[in-house]
Design a protein around this motif. Structure first.
Motif, PDB file in Angstrom:
ATOM      1  N   GLY A 131       0.826  -1.213   0.000  1.00 53.62           N
ATOM      2  CA  GLY A 131       0.000   0.000   0.000  1.00 53.62           C
ATOM      3  C   GLY A 131       0.853   1.253   0.000  1.00 53.62           C
ATOM      4  N   THR A 132       0.240   2.399  -0.354  1.00 53.09           N
ATOM      5  CA  THR A 132       1.049   3.623  -0.411  1.00 53.09           C
ATOM      6  C   THR A 132       1.339   4.125   1.011  1.00 53.09           C
ATOM      7  OG1 THR A 132      -0.779   5.198  -0.409  1.00 53.09           O
ATOM      8  CG2 THR A 132      -0.160   4.289  -2.538  1.00 53.09           C
ATOM      9  N   PHE A 157      -1.317   6.631   2.485  1.00 52.68           N
ATOM     10  CA  PHE A 157      -2.599   6.065   2.914  1.00 52.68           C
ATOM     11  C   PHE A 157      -2.433   5.263   4.204  1.00 52.68           C
ATOM     12  CE2 PHE A 157      -5.978   2.682   2.184  1.00 52.68           C
ATOM     13  CZ  PHE A 157      -7.015   3.485   2.635  1.00 52.68           C
ATOM     14  N   ARG A 158      -1.368   4.498   4.279  1.00 53.72           N
ATOM     15  CA  ARG A 158      -1.145   3.695   5.490  1.00 53.72           C
ATOM     16  C   ARG A 158      -0.919   4.606   6.697  1.00 53.72           C
ATOM     17  NH1 ARG A 158       3.562   0.101   3.569  1.00 53.72           N
ATOM     18  NH2 ARG A 158       3.104  -1.390   5.228  1.00 53.72           N
ATOM     19  N   VAL A 164      -2.661  -2.710   2.927  1.00 58.56           N
ATOM     20  CA  VAL A 164      -3.874  -2.325   2.202  1.00 58.56           C
ATOM     21  C   VAL A 164      -4.367  -3.520   1.386  1.00 58.56           C
ATOM     22  CG1 VAL A 164      -4.830  -0.710   0.519  1.00 58.56           C
ATOM     23  CG2 VAL A 164      -3.070   0.049   2.120  1.00 58.56           C
ATOM     24  N   LEU A 191     -11.312  -0.198  -1.083  1.00 59.72           N
ATOM     25  CA  LEU A 191     -10.192  -0.005  -0.161  1.00 59.72           C
ATOM     26  C   LEU A 191     -10.471  -0.625   1.198  1.00 59.72           C
ATOM     27  CD1 LEU A 191      -8.919   3.615  -0.819  1.00 59.72           C
ATOM     28  CD2 LEU A 191      -7.844   1.438  -1.416  1.00 59.72           C
ATOM     29  N   TRP A 215      -8.216  -2.842   4.580  1.00 57.69           N
ATOM     30  CA  TRP A 215      -6.873  -3.046   5.116  1.00 57.69           C
ATOM     31  C   TRP A 215      -6.905  -4.066   6.218  1.00 57.69           C
ATOM     32  CZ3 TRP A 215      -9.833   1.204   5.817  1.00 57.69           C
ATOM     33  CH2 TRP A 215     -10.172   1.548   7.133  1.00 57.69           C
ATOM     34  N   ASN A 266      -2.335  -3.198  -3.968  1.00 56.53           N
ATOM     35  CA  ASN A 266      -3.422  -2.424  -4.606  1.00 56.53           C
ATOM     36  C   ASN A 266      -2.873  -1.296  -5.476  1.00 56.53           C
ATOM     37  OD1 ASN A 266      -4.863  -3.842  -2.542  1.00 56.53           O
ATOM     38  ND2 ASN A 266      -6.460  -2.273  -2.649  1.00 56.53           N
ATOM     39  N   SER A 292      -6.676   5.474  -5.704  1.00 52.67           N
ATOM     40  CA  SER A 292      -7.706   5.636  -4.664  1.00 52.67           C
ATOM     41  C   SER A 292      -7.059   5.876  -3.307  1.00 52.67           C
ATOM     42  CB  SER A 292      -8.570   4.387  -4.571  1.00 52.67           C
ATOM     43  OG  SER A 292      -9.164   4.095  -5.790  1.00 52.67           O
ATOM     44  N   GLN A 293      -5.992   5.150  -3.038  1.00 48.83           N
ATOM     45  CA  GLN A 293      -5.309   5.313  -1.755  1.00 48.83           C
ATOM     46  C   GLN A 293      -4.833   6.754  -1.566  1.00 48.83           C
ATOM     47  OE1 GLN A 293      -2.422   2.130  -0.702  1.00 48.83           O
ATOM     48  NE2 GLN A 293      -2.889   1.283  -2.708  1.00 48.83           N
TER      49      GLN A 293
END
Lengths: 479, 479
Positions: B154-155, B158-159, B180, B329, B331, B352, B356-357
């Motif tokens: 995941g990015t 976002f995390r 994610v 999305l 997690w 992913n 969106s993230q």
């Protein structure tokens, strides 16, 4: 006064500069404008000079960038050996993940290293800006997109565009025959879960890409590694022997076009035989056809699914190698297992988000995809050939090499059964990341092979990296 | 001259109009301006009239929309019965998919039907336009996004935003503790695959959402259905009995906050006890905490993970119920199983996509998410209460009803053990789609229950649908 025309005299001058190393492979040749100024010659003479050197194989023209020095042509290396169509090793549970992920982690810990490990193109090879524009158009036209539930099995527009693409690879599919997945990896997971239970035996190519071996390991499936030719793909004879020895093979998984890591393309006759054989034996045939669009020829390579007459072939593919590494768009055409695959997809991850699908559908129907693929094929061919020439020029005697007719990689047999993991470690020390053969089979049969990615435009830096890699291989092979 | 003040006279007039049905529940009350014109009264009198009717429970004010007629208040129904903390039925393989998907398919074949089946909000409840704008900003700033491989797990942005959100639910997580996933569904698949093998026993709430039962079925896991209270969630006593009877329970899966379909919230003391109990028994505790943000109270409900002291709780959640049905999305915070879950995620679907993230990360850090949630909570509360009042008003005697303190649904026990599938079929005939209780347990114990979704803004159409549904239940119950 010299008897030779002026352009020839200039060409001789630059040939000597290249031979002396003053201009090294990958260097940019002075521009036509610079030649005119430096030597007081006309535009036509400067151009003739460059074209002459190009015709001699010393320079290469790159669109909109000018001329660059090519690596010297030398004798090509012998091709990697063909396998014997023997009975494979006993079916075994895969235990490769720990090894593979340790190697991947060691590589990722050196983000500064030149990456020759990844089977994908450099970002510059993909039409990211055009896709970005397409995505923004979709968002402008559908501002409520993120507020609405996603369509079951994928968006109709994208599935219709995929069905159109499939026609070119001689598959007759309706949009409803296609389920959009999170990359080819999810498609393969679904295909295997649809046809096999934990403990079941699945026949795979040997060598094959480690992603597939990790999937088998995680699903608790046993693998039969079938000898596979760098030229013609999986050995049908070995597969036949295996099926006689093992009554319970549930599936065969193959990459029929530009196999990873070998680059093999199955002849159409093999594809037809394999499809009929699997059907007759009631063994599911799963194809990963991710690379088909990346061959040297603009004529699409037919999928195995094109030879399917009964729904026994499960076709899996994706777009992150051919179009967009930053999208996770794959799909599956599950044939007669469609209800079961639909159920598994729904229970595993629900349908994919719509935005990427809609952007790509637009790009496909506008003709942008075909134009992009033609450019990508030419560029990859160029990159494979340049790297192949460099490997042939620099690697020590005893090295064997395949430069395949498409795709991202070279498959190299190291001299003297040299351990690819030793090469991996030493290369990483020297800031070069490669994929050791040990990742491509559970059996250890390819421990003395390397896969090198040709995903990046050729450059002086790459030439030097191959030179350093070759020196390192020579040192390790003789120590 | 009438002794009562003018506004009271007008209020009486409109009370009679409502009683006579000239103004039906859900209808818009004439605007203040219209009242002034129609009756020749002052602004203050018109306003007083409406406020008086509102104070009597006959009208409701909706922000920026004016006054609407409320359904009549009647005696509330008795709550759904509490279960006995008994030993559950024997562990069994789930065989629910066929039943569930047949019901879903029958529903989907009637796209014209009013959808009271989906546990999600109407598109108007979500900030799709703001997310669209955020996505377009990301694309403008990162035009090469689709050409670059997606970040592992995941990015980072976002995390990090999720880790911030987790703090509010009293979980102390670093961005690296979060992976994610494609929705909460993929998170649950990964959690179960990490801790259990096919054939293993997993304890689940009963009733529970059919998505979980389908996952268990597809992974070949056996389920122990544990009695679950509509008020306080899973029965810890029954769970303890089950663990004594079954030595091999590998995991417990619960929705601790606003359980689906019951709407139960586990008291904090239960959460703490359950976390300690599972750890002491070496049973993995998997929570699906998708609904936590949808309670009546703006104070976040703590996750089970907040009571985890040893990494034994696997936290799964998603944003498609709370923020964006059109994004997939989710997690997972896998605690001590992180390496195994990372491996499974990589082998199952790779990371992913980033867009969106990144869009949501921006929305979260800008404070937009919190503002949206406050509005959404108020709106859902309103919708649940309106539908609850309508059910109480129209459904026949013997119906039992829970209006939970958050979430999307009402859980209704039908009178006289009436078959929910019969109600489902008859309602669909009448263009109303509901979720029959038969979907929420393998055991068939909830065949005479219904889940009704309150995801859409209250309207005259909804009021009429509940009235028709009630008439149909009454007819079937007495036939």
């Amino acid at each position: 006064m010299d008897a030779a025309p002026l352009y020839r005299q200039l060409a001789t001058h630059y040939r000597q500069a290249i031979a002396a190393g003053a201009l090294a492979p990958g260097d940019r040749m002075p521009s036509v404008r610079a030649l005119m100024a430096r030597h007081g010659v006309s535009l036509s003479t400067a151009l003739q000079t460059c074209r002459h050197l190009e015709s001699q194989g010393l320079l290469e023209a790159r669109p909109r960038s000018g001329y660059f020095v090519r690596p010297p042509r030398r004798a090509t290396l012998a091709p990697v050996e063909e396998p014997h169509p023997s009975l494979p090793d006993p079916a075994q549970y895969i235990g490769i993940h720990q090894r593979v992920s340790a190697i991947l982690a060691r590589g990722q810990a050196r983000p500064d290293a030149l990456n020759l490990a990844v089977a994908c193109g450099a970002p510059s090879l993909y039409p990211a800006a055009a896709l970005q524009q397409a995505a923004m158009r979709v968002l402008r036209h559908q501002p409520e997109l993120f507020g609405r539930p996603v369509p079951f099995n994928g968006t109709p527009a994208f599935r219709a565009a995929l069905a159109q693409q499939a026609l070119a690879a001689r598959m007759t599919l309706g949009a409803d025959d296609i389920i959009v997945t999170h990359g080819c990896v999810e498609a393969l997971n679904l295909a295997l879960r649809a046809v096999a239970q934990p403990g079941d035996v699945v026949a795979v190519e040997s060598p094959t890409f480690y992603g597939l071996l990790q999937i088998l390991e995680n699903l608790g499936l046993r693998a039969l590694e079938i000898p596979t030719s760098p030229q013609t793909g999986i050995s049908l004879e070995a597969l036949d022997l295996a099926a006689d020895a093992y009554a319970n093979i549930k599936a065969v998984v193959v990459v029929p076009n530009l196999q990873n890591p070998l680059g093999a393309i199955m002849p159409d006759a093999h594809k037809a035989r394999l499809a009929a054989w699997a059907e007759a034996r009631s063994i599911a045939l799963i194809e990963d056809d991710t690379y088909a669009a990346l061959g040297n020829d603009d004529t699409p390579l037919p999928a195995l699914k094109a030879f399917d007459t009964s729904g026994n072939v499960i076709h899996c593919a994706s777009l992150h190698k051919t179009l967009a590494p930053g999208m996770r768009l794959g799909w599956i055409a599950p044939g007669k297992w469609r209800p079961r695959v639909e159920m598994l997809k729904y229970a595993q991850s629900r349908p994919n988000e719509a935005l990427s699908q809609l952007a790509v559908a637009e790009f496909m129907t506008s003709g942008g995809f075909e134009r992009h693929l033609r450019r990508l094929r030419a560029q990859l061919r160029e990159q494979r050939e340049r790297m192949g020439e460099a490997v042939a020029a620099y690697f020590p005697a005893g090295t064997r090499l395949n430069v395949p007719p498409g795709g991202f990689g070279l498959w190299i047999e190291l001299p003297g059964k040299l351990s690819s993991e030793r090469v991996f470690d030493a290369a990483l020390e020297d800031c070069i990341r490669v994929s050791p053969g040990v990742m491509f089979a559970n059996s250890g049969r390819f421990d003395h092979y390397l896969r090198l990615s040709c995903g990046s435009p050729w450059s002086r830096e790459l030439d030097q990296a191959i030179r350093r890699l070759a020196a390192l291989v020579e040192r390790l092979a003789t120590s």
